[in-house]
Design an enzyme around this catalytic site. Structure first.
Site, short mmCIF file in Angstrom:
data_model
loop_
_atom_site.label_atom_id
_atom_site.label_comp_id
_atom_site.label_asym_id
_atom_site.label_seq_id
_atom_site.Cartn_x
_atom_site.Cartn_y
_atom_site.Cartn_z
N CYS A 1 0.85 -1.19 0.00
CA CYS A 1 0.00 0.00 0.00
C CYS A 1 0.89 1.24 0.00
CB CYS A 1 -0.89 -0.02 1.24
SG CYS A 1 -2.02 1.34 1.28
N THR B 1 -25.47 2.15 11.91
CA THR B 1 -26.53 1.93 10.93
C THR B 1 -27.37 3.19 10.82
OG1 THR B 1 -28.39 0.59 10.27
CG2 THR B 1 -28.14 0.95 12.62
N TYR B 2 -27.88 3.39 9.64
CA TYR B 2 -28.79 4.52 9.44
C TYR B 2 -30.19 3.98 9.11
CZ TYR B 2 -24.26 6.69 8.97
OH TYR B 2 -22.97 7.08 9.20
N ASN B 3 -30.32 2.66 9.25
CA ASN B 3 -31.58 1.99 8.92
C ASN B 3 -32.02 2.25 7.49
OD1 ASN B 3 -31.98 0.75 11.43
ND2 ASN B 3 -32.56 2.75 12.26
N THR B 4 -31.06 2.34 6.61
CA THR B 4 -31.42 2.50 5.20
C THR B 4 -30.71 1.44 4.39
OG1 THR B 4 -29.57 3.99 4.88
CG2 THR B 4 -31.70 5.00 5.32
N THR C 1 -30.82 -3.44 9.48
CA THR C 1 -29.73 -4.06 8.72
C THR C 1 -28.84 -4.93 9.59
OG1 THR C 1 -28.37 -2.11 9.09
CG2 THR C 1 -29.61 -2.17 7.06
#
Lengths: 824, 545
Positions: B187, B439-442, B451
């Protein structure tokens, strides 16, 4: 030794440690207001347990090898058998007089399923045929030893989605089983049914432990991975009764006190064992034991009100028995295991003499309490501690102090050495034979005048760090240092000014020298400066001896150049004694004064040895400088020469460094000095004078790279000395964000209403709940916006000014509560 | 030593105080302009020193590159503008000024999608300012992570602690270990960054010639680095013992823990760097050029960045191709949720599912070989370049499965780390938790989706690749939720991240937003780090008992 140093005077605060001789001998206060049935159940239990108490347990410390690491163990009610469960083991052993005898292997079948992989096991305390295990795959299994077949598996509940960490039978109810799982749920099973009767959601992360209260029929406690402990009523699955944060990080275990209904012990990853009294409105921490590793299990010791056993999850393999009232040293230790202990259980619930333990090292032990090692016997009962202002406290065994050998332990310092021992006596403890130490504590207070941190405070107050041109800051600080008798530091400041100032500024700074018509020249041996600093410093605190000396001598490289007016000043103010020749390593006695002569004489007297410092600047009007030096004028490598200089012997290294006016015309980038300055700062910091290092850093500003951890330690020091203003200035002036944000944290102040004790919202001065004005001045009856002063005795108060005036004329509280307030 | 001189004057730019910044900026601009005037309008020799690996901060080109970086990346608007105008002035004098190569922090994500330093919300702005003040730069990695400020904050705090705060290892050693670890995955981005840092804290430039020129003690670490990066399950007590009992070159336990944390941090960070296609830093090699833009160059650049119109058309095409991908995935999650209570797989079945997933993860081809040309010869920082990820039972080598329940981060790893390197355990713990629970629940265009199941599948799949098994997890779920192209991506990224390509990045989860893909990459990174750490810590624990 200077006799002026008055030495150690005395101060001591006697503080007699008293032991509460608690009188809760009878914890059997039966009080059941829940229901009538509960009462009868409890009576039944009480009868059962007492009847067991008549059995006598005997045995010795013994062990047996298991085939695999154990995760948990549990004993049968009659203390005759123990079950061991782990990922690859599930066996029952009988406890005989001298050995363990394998009774039964419950792990049957050719390819045992994961249901056998146990995280926890519990033997029912009412029914000796009944066992329950918690499996790592999320199953809760019960086992009936009374079954005729080889496979004793009775029921299987697979309701949990994640690993089950704990199972717990109700202490008196035969068919009630509770489980706590990684998925955050606790389930209560009725063994007569196929599925759970109720589910409790902790509304948070994994459940690590569940325990039925021994005395309260309906209550159980659950501990969680996020540090909380919840108390539930088994009849109300919708919501916990109470919750409190017990630890920082996961709470691995909890245990109810077998006698005292209100006590719950919890152990967590934060290495603490805490004992909570939950009978009060808010759970109150009443004891706290700090162990050395995360606490995996905790078990109260039967028949001993204040004892509990713990084992750890990592690193530490021992089992400790603590007296919670003496949390600093374990009461007893069992050191047999070679790997972490995973399960501990007292063999019989009325016998404090035997402890069983299982471990990852695949052994099962019975520990006889009498064989335990007592760390207190080996502990060193002497203690020594320095106070912030140089006070010294020393505690030692009484016998040692009163016995001979006094002369040997005379604290260093000076003639005025007096000791005032204070004796601590402990009342003999009735319950257990904890070794009692009585020690004598002596506190030596340093004389305030000789307190060596004075210079620190003074320096911090007087240094200027910003707000003026660089040169002036340096000059000011140099002056401060000089006045505080720290010529080395002072010199450093002056040199810094020379190194980094613009030629223009410097011209003014050295105007004095300009006046002279003789070609200007300073001659200094760098060692001599180091030693000079030393000489005066060591006079300050001779008692500190050599350590101090080592740390002080200045990096030689810095004295390469010296300023003229600096030289003249020293001459005038301090006299010859101030500058001493000699190597830094030499003892005080070896330092000898250097005679200060006028520059011209020096010129004549000293010659420059070849290996001395090559000059880096054109020296035009100095006739005495040997020719060859001019050849080296452009040599860019400072470091090499420094190294050379360092290895010179002190006497031979007399060398002349000549700097004359033209230096300032030849342009030398400030960055040229950076390596030297960095090294110098490093040196100061390592020598413990982080104040100097940080002050220089700040004054230099962006001329040099910052060192964050110096800042933090300097700020820490400043705050200890309560130099809040200075510390704030330092914080503000640092360029590092991590430091900068220090004075941006916790700038919010939360206030509670003085009437209803509820938190105030941020809207205005009127409490939302009780609609009263909070913080009213007791004198003028108006709301106080701004400084509010209140009496700590009666908690009435008001505007600072009003209260001050009031208390001038009256000594009673202005609110009329009758308290005699004091204002100081 | 001489490196540190010039850097001081840049520090003031990171101050929150506007006047301090102005003074510092004035300082810098004067310095630059005076140098530029000295050189005058000759530019031939200017290009030359670019090639030298170690550039001094007093070098004009170094300064110009830095100015360019600041003009793009500084969180303070005043500094950005001023830098631009200084550059303009320099150009007016006739000195050639650098120009950024590439279009944004990431080669995979169009620049317009990524947060611009100029328009972020207040919270992110504060995080960026902190990061900028601490390091004097805002690296591309942070910018991409800016999609998830909550995580970024924890990440930066941890990294800052590891690199700059009190710890058993000296500052330059920390950076050197970072270089070693990043070099294992070739890298070059991270290597370049830390080479600069390494020199700045006073590291010996000789060490950079290769591991053989580093002290014996660090050389010993090479073996652990190699194993941890590629086959962490092979780490044993013996390796630890070798490091700790090497007479005068031996490590202390605390140092070793610090080193292990650094190694795993940079291994996984290398994964993230590749998987997000992080571009080289503007002021480092490969991040800018002094050559004037040519037409062809420009185009290639654009296309590679996904800014070309051609690419967009393709993208749209792909979008219409599989419109129901997300819905299908959601449907599956729902099904799994529902039927879980009903049918219960037998224990044998569960065991085989794990084995199947484990073996299958090996068969997933670790992506096509592609010639990657590291700009800096990174391979000299490690030995044995042929050593790579080897799948579990290839060549009949059998490795026992690691039971997560027997050695977990929460219970065991944390305690060990915190014991030997205080506070770091806590920081790592927070970081893992934030990554795992973020999480953004999307999901793509859908709102209010739980999710957790998907996240757990990804996490456990990565651990499964390293042989870590959770007793309480049904590995059948992985098969349901993660499709093949996604598995290829995960596998490549975790095991040989240097082979990640833009095509792979694009080909999984096509309708998901870039921020969600970055989220996935964060999960991958943290799961990998935890897996490596668990193996290393377990070995240390074994050594200690």
């Amino acid at each position: 030794m200077p006799s002026s140093n008055d030495g150690w005077s005395f101060s001591a605060t006697a503080q007699v440690q008293r032991h509460r001789s608690t009188s809760t001998e009878c914890g059997y206060i039966m009080c059941f207001n829940n229901s009538a049935t509960a009462g009868t159940k409890m009576e039944k239990m009480a009868r059962v347990t007492t009847s067991l108490g008549s059995n006598t347990i005997s045995g010795c410390t013994m062990f047996c090898h298991l085939d695999a690491p154990a995760n948990a163990i549990s004993v049968c009610r009659d203390a005759a058998q123990v079950v061991v469960a782990g990922r690859n083991i599930f066996k029952i052993y009988a406890l005989e007089e001298e050995q363990f005898v394998e009774k039964l292997n419950l792990r049957v079948g050719r390819k045992p399923s994961l249901n056998f992989s146990c995280a926890d096991v519990m033997w029912h305390q009412m029914d000796e045929n009944l066992l329950a295990t918690a499996a790592t795959n999320g199953a809760v299994v019960t086992w009936n030893l009374g079954k005729p077949s080889r496979n004793k598996q009775d029921q299987l509940f697979t309701e949990h989605k994640r690993t089950v960490n704990k199972v717990c039978f109700h202490p008196t109810e035969v068919h009630m089983l509770l489980s706590g799982s990684q998925d955050g749920y606790m389930k209560c099973f009725d063994l007569r049914r196929k599925e759970s009767v109720s589910t409790f959601s902790g509304q948070s992360e994994s459940v690590r432990d569940v325990q039925f209260s021994i005395r309260d029929y309906f209550t159980f406690a659950a501990s969680f991975e996020n540090g909380n402990v919840q108390l539930w009523d088994i009849r109300r699955p919708d919501r916990y009764e109470r919750m409190f944060t017990a630890h920082n990080g996961p709470v691995f275990c909890c245990d109810w006190h077998p006698e005292d209904r209100g006590w719950l012990a919890t152990g967590g990853r934060d290495k603490m064992v805490k004992v909570w009294d939950i009978t009060t409105n808010r759970a109150k921490e009443i004891h706290c034991v700090q162990t050395i590793a995360s606490v995996a299990r905790v078990k109260w010791r039967p028949e001993r009100k204040y004892h509990l056993a713990t084992c750890s999850m990592m690193v530490d393999h021992n089992i400790y028995v603590w007296d919670v009232r003496r949390p600093f040293i374990p009461f007893a230790t069992f050191e047999e295991h070679k790997d972490v202990t995973t399960g501990i259980v007292w063999r019989h619930l009325h016998d404090p003499g035997f402890l069983l333990s299982g471990s990852k090292d695949s052994t099962l032990y019975q520990h006889k309490f009498k064989d335990a090692s007592r760390p207190v016997d080996k502990a060193n009962p002497e203690g020594l501690c320095f106070g912030l202002f140089g006070d010294l406290a020393f505690a030692a065994k009484e016998s040692l102090i009163s016995g001979g050998g006094d002369s040997n332990r005379k604290p260093y310092g000076s003639g005025g050495d007096r000791r005032y021992p204070i004796f601590f006596f402990k009342k003999p403890d009735l319950t257990e034979q904890f070794a009692h130490e009585s020690s004598a504590l002596s506190v030596f207070e340093t004389d305030l005048e000789s307190s060596r941190m004075d210079w620190f405070v003074e320096t911090a107050r007087r240094y200027l760090l910003s707000g003026k041109p660089f040169g002036e800051l340096c000059d000011h600080n140099a002056k401060v240092a000089k006045e505080l008798n720290r010529p080395q530091v002072s010199t450093t400041w002056t040199m810094l000014r020379i190194m980094y100032s613009d030629p223009g500024n410097l011209a003014t700074a050295t105007s004095i020298s300009k006046g002279g018509s003789i070609p200007l020249m300073n001659s200094f041996n760098m060692k001599e400066i180091a030693a000079g600093g030393l000489g005066s410093e060591s006079r300050l605190d001779r008692g500190k001896g050599e350590i101090r000396q080592d740390t002080i001598h200045l990096d030689p490289g810095n004295s390469l150049i010296n300023n003229n007016d600096e030289n003249e000043e020293t001459e005038g103010s301090e006299g010859p004694a101030d500058y001493l020749f000699g190597d830094a390593e030499l003892e005080d006695d070896d330092l000898y004064p250097m005679e200060h002569e006028n520059p011209t004489a020096e010129e004549a007297e000293y010659s420059l040895p070849q290996e001395a410092f090559p000059l880096r600047h054109e020296i035009v009007d100095n006739p005495s400088v040997p020719e060859h030096l001019q050849d080296k004028v452009d040599s860019p490598h400072v470091s090499g020469n420094e190294a050379e200089a360092v290895c010179l012997t002190p006497i031979k290294s007399f060398s002349l460094i000549s700097i004359s006016q033209p230096l300032y015309e030849s342009h030398l980038p400030a960055s040229f000095f950076s390596p030297v300055v960095r090294e110098m700062l490093q040196h100061y910091a390592e020598a413990g004078d982080v104040q100097m290092a940080v002050s220089v850093l700040i004054v230099l500003g962006d001329r040099i790279r910052k060192e964050e951890h110096w800042y933090t330690s300097y700020i820490d020091l400043l705050q200890r000395f309560e130099l809040w203003n200075v510390s704030n200035e330092v914080i503000k002036l640092s360029t590092s964000s991590a430091i900068n944000c220090l004075n941006q944290t916790s700038t919010t102040l939360h206030i509670n209403c003085s009437n209803c004790k509820r938190p105030m919202s941020n809207k205005g001065w009127i409490c939302d709940r009780c609609h009263q004005c909070a913080s009213i001045c007791a004198v003028c009856h108006h709301v106080v916006k701004g400084l509010f002063v209140w009496c700590q005795g009666c908690s009435h108060g008001g505007h600072l000014e009003h209260i001050m005036n009031w208390l001038k004329s009256s000594s009673h509280c202005p609110a009329g509560c009758g308290h005699l307030c004091e204002y100081t | 030593m001489d490196i540190s001189d010039g850097t001081g004057r840049w520090d003031g730019l990171g101050s929150r105080d506007i006047s301090t910044r102005e003074i510092a900026m004035e300082n810098v601009s004067q310095e630059v302009l005076s140098r530029a005037e000295k050189i005058g309008p000759i530019c031939e020799e200017v290009i030359q020193p670019l090639r030298s690996p170690v550039r001094s901060p007093d070098d004009l080109n170094w300064m110009l590159a830095r100015l360019l970086m600041l003009s793009r990346r500084c969180p303070y608007a005043d500094v950005r503008e001023k830098c631009l105008s200084v550059l303009q002035n320099v150009q007016d004098i006739g000195v050639r000024i650098p120009r950024p190569l590439g279009q944004g922090p990431s080669r995979f994500i169009p620049e317009k999608e990524i947060l611009q330093v100029s328009k972020v919300n207040a919270k992110t702005q504060v995080i960026f300012e902190d990061a900028f003040a601490a390091l004097g730069r805002l690296d591309n990695i942070s910018l991409v992570m800016g999609f998830h400020p909550q995580y970024l904050e924890s990440f930066l705090r941890t990294q800052h602690y590891l690199l700059q705060m009190d710890g058993p290892l000296s500052l330059h050693c920390r950076h050197y270990i970072g270089i070693m670890a990043a070099a294992r995955h070739q890298c070059s981005n991270l290597v370049n960054l830390h080479v600069n840092d390494f020199l700045q804290v006073g590291g010996d430039p000789k060490w950079l010639n290769g591991l053989k020129d580093a002290p014996q003690k660090l050389q010993h670490l090479g073996e652990l680095n190699k194993i941890l990066a590629h086959r962490p399950w092979l780490v044993t007590k013996a390796h630890i013992e070798q490091l700790l009992k090497a007479e005068e070159h031996s490590w202390s336990l605390a140092e070793l823990i610090h080193a292990v944390v650094l190694l795993t941090h940079y291994h996984s960070l290398a994964s993230f760097t590749f998987s997000c296609g992080i571009s080289p830093e503007i002021h480092c090699d490969g991040g800018h050029t002094f050559r004037p833009p040519s037409i062809s160059n420009y185009c290639a650049c654009d296309i590679a960045n996904g800014n070309g119109t051609l690419d967009e058309i393709q993208g749209n095409h792909a979008l219409t191709d599989t419109p129901c991908e997300v819905e299908a995935l959601m449907e599956k999650m729902k099904q799994l949720q529902e039927c879980r209570d009903e049918e219960e797989a037998s224990q044998e079945e569960m065991a085989t599912r794990f084995e199947r997933e484990k073996t299958e993860s090996m068969l997933v081809a670790a992506a096509e070989d592609e010639d990657s040309v590291p700009t800096r010869d990174v391979s000299r920082h490690f030995e044995d370049p042929s050593y790579g990820y080897k799948d579990f039972s290839r060549r009949g080598e059998h490795v026992p499965t690691f039971r997560a329940q027997d050695y977990s981060w929460e219970d065991h790893g944390y305690s060990l780390v915190n014991r030997l390197y205080p506070d770091v355990g806590q920081l790592l713990d927070e970081k893992f938790q934030i990554a795992y629970n973020l999480t953004y629940n999307t999901m793509a265009m859908h709102q209010d989706v739980d999710t957790s199941m998907l996240r757990r599948a990804i996490w456990n799949y990565i651990h499964c690749m390293f042989g870590i098994r959770y007793d309480d997890y049904d590995y059948g779920e992985i098969n349901q939720l993660l499709d093949r192209s996604f598995k290829v991506y995960i596998k490549t990224m975790v095991c040989s991240p240097e082979k990640t390509t833009k095509r792979m990045y694009d080909s999984f989860w096509r309708q998901f937003k870039h921020s969600e893909k970055v989220h996935v990459n964060l999960l991958l990174m943290e799961a990998r780090m935890q897996a490596e750490l668990l193996y290393a810590l377990r070995a240390i624990t074994h050594y200690m008992t």
